[in-house]
Scaffold this motif. Structure first.
Motif, PDB file in Angstrom:
ATOM      1  N   SER A  34       0.985   3.323   9.973  1.00 20.83           N
ATOM      2  CA  SER A  34       0.607   3.822  11.295  1.00 20.83           C
ATOM      3  C   SER A  34       1.018   2.864  12.411  1.00 20.83           C
ATOM      4  O   SER A  34       1.400   3.307  13.504  1.00 20.83           O
ATOM      5  CB  SER A  34      -0.901   4.087  11.342  1.00 20.83           C
ATOM      6  N   THR A  35       0.980   1.554  12.166  1.00 19.77           N
ATOM      7  CA  THR A  35       1.393   0.599  13.200  1.00 19.77           C
ATOM      8  C   THR A  35       2.900   0.692  13.405  1.00 19.77           C
ATOM      9  O   THR A  35       3.394   0.710  14.538  1.00 19.77           O
ATOM     10  CB  THR A  35       0.998  -0.837  12.798  1.00 19.77           C
ATOM     11  N   ASP A  88      -1.445  -5.142   5.651  1.00 15.35           N
ATOM     12  CA  ASP A  88      -2.856  -4.872   5.371  1.00 15.35           C
ATOM     13  C   ASP A  88      -3.712  -6.117   5.588  1.00 15.35           C
ATOM     14  O   ASP A  88      -4.881  -6.011   5.962  1.00 15.35           O
ATOM     15  CB  ASP A  88      -2.996  -4.355   3.939  1.00 15.35           C
ATOM     16  N   GLY A  99       1.434  -2.763   1.267  1.00 17.63           N
ATOM     17  CA  GLY A  99       1.500  -1.740   0.234  1.00 17.63           C
ATOM     18  C   GLY A  99       0.371  -0.737   0.290  1.00 17.63           C
ATOM     19  O   GLY A  99       0.308   0.163  -0.543  1.00 17.63           O
TER      20      GLY A  99
HETATM   21  C1  5RP Z   1       2.762   0.272   3.793  1.00 16.26           C
HETATM   22  C2  5RP Z   1       2.291  -1.014   4.369  1.00 16.26           C
HETATM   23  C3  5RP Z   1       1.730  -0.970   5.749  1.00 16.26           C
HETATM   24  O1  5RP Z   1       2.450  -1.846   6.556  1.00 16.26           O
HETATM   25  C4  5RP Z   1       0.297  -1.403   5.691  1.00 16.26           C
HETATM   26  O2  5RP Z   1      -0.394  -0.572   4.775  1.00 16.26           O
HETATM   27  C5  5RP Z   1      -0.359  -1.306   7.074  1.00 16.26           C
HETATM   28  O3  5RP Z   1      -0.429   0.025   7.459  1.00 16.26           O
HETATM   29  P1  5RP Z   1      -1.071   0.479   8.841  1.00 16.26           P
HETATM   30  O4  5RP Z   1      -0.147   0.004   9.910  1.00 16.26           O
HETATM   31  O5  5RP Z   1      -1.140   1.978   8.743  1.00 16.26           O
HETATM   32  O6  5RP Z   1      -2.437  -0.147   8.953  1.00 16.26           O
HETATM   33  O7  5RP Z   1       2.361  -2.055   3.783  1.00 16.26           O
HETATM   34  O8  5RP Z   1       3.126   0.126   2.457  1.00 16.26           O
END
Ligand code: 5RP
Length: 224
Positions: A34-35, A88, A99
Motif C-alpha cells: 500500500s505504501t 513491515d 513480505g
Molecule cells: C510486500 C512488502 C511490503 O513492502 C510490506 O508488506 C509493507 O506493505 P504496506 O506498505 O502495505 O504496509 O514487503 O511483500
C-alpha cells in the motif's frame, strides 16, 4: 494524521528526493504494497522523465502500466538506479522485515539489482529489534515439514499463510518467535536450508535511506 496519510507523505518525500536523479537512461525498481502504491500514484506525474520501471509483483506492474509508465524486465533494464519499496519493520541499522504482501522474493531480486534502496514507512514500522512482525518465508511445498522443524529448533513457530501463493506459485510460512539481534546471520542461516526460496529479512541488502512518516512530518534516516 492517519496511517494512510503518513504513507502518502513518505511517498511524496521520496519522490522529491529522487526527482533530481531522473533522466534518460534511468530505470527505477518498484516494490509492492500500500505504501508503494502511494509512491506509484505520485510517480505518474513524472512519467516521461525516466525510461521506465521494473516491478516486484504482478500487482505493481499492472498499477504502473495503468499509469502509462513503461514496465521493463531486468534483462531490458540492466542495473537499476534506485529501488523504492515499503517494509513491515525497520530497525535502526535499516535492516528490514518484508513480505507481508507476499512479494519478498521478487522484491529481494529487484532491490539487489539497484544501486540505492529507498524504503518508505510510517513510524509504526520502526522497531529497536526486528521480529515482532512474523518473518515471511517463501518455500518449495515439499520442504514444508523439515523447514517447520528447523525453525522450531531456532525457537520459531511457523504457520502456513492460508489461501496464499506467491506470484512465483509457492506457499509462505509466517514465523514468530525468532531471535533477530543479528539479522544478517539469521538471514544467511535460513537462506541455506534446502527448499527455502527466500526469507523476508532484508539485512544483507538493507535500505540505504529510510523515509519515516510521523505526526510531525517525514524524517530521512541514512544507513549508518
Ligand atoms: C510486500 C512488502 C511490503 O513492502 C510490506 O508488506 C509493507 O506493505 P504496506 O506498505 O502495505 O504496509 O514487503 O511483500
Amino acid at each position: 494524521m492517519t496511517q494512510d496519510e503518513q504513507k502518502r507523505q513518505a511517498a511524496a518525500a521520496a519522490l522529491e528526493a529522487l526527482r533530481p536523479k531522473l533522466g534518460r537512461g534511468v530505470v527505477l525498481g518498484i516494490g509492492t504494497g500500500s505504501t508503494t502504491n502511494c509512491f506509484i500514484d505520485a510517480l505518474a506525474a513524472l512519467k516521461g522523465h525516466f525510461d521506465g520501471a521494473v516491478a516486484s509483483s504482478v500487482a505493481s506492474a499492472e498499477r504502473l502500466a495503468r499509469h502509462g509508465i513503461p514496465v521493463l524486465t531486468l534483462k531490458e533494464s540492466g542495473r537499476l538506479s534506485l529501488y523504492i519499496d515499503g517494509a513491515d519493520e525497520a530497525d535502526p541499522n535499516l535492516a528490514l522485515i518484508k513480505g507481508g504482501g507476499a512479494a519478498l522474493t521478487r522484491e529481494k531480486i529487484v532491490a539487489g539489482a539497484a544501486e540505492t534502496f529507498y524504503c518508505l514507512v510510517d513510524e509504526s514500522k520502526c522497531v529497536e529489534v526486528l521480529g515482532t512482525f512474523p518473518l515471511p518465508l517463501e518455500y518449495i511445498e515439499l520442504a514444508e515439514a523439515p523447514l517447520v522443524r528447523a525453525l522450531e529448533a531456532l525457537g520459531g513457530q511457523a504457520v502456513r499463510r492460508p489461501g496464499v501463493l506467491t506470484d512465483n506459485g509457492h506457499p509462505l510460512l509466517d514465523v514468530r518467535g525468532l531471535a533477530m539481534t543479528d539479522p544478517e546471520a539469521l538471514e544467511k542461516e535460513i537462506n541455506q536450508w534446502p527448499g527455502v526460496v527466500c526469507n523476508g529479512l532484508f539485512a544483507l541488502r538493507r535500505a540505504d535511506q529510510l523515509f519515516v512518516a510521523g505526526a510531525s512530518g517525514v524524517t530521512v534516516r541514512a544507513r549508518p
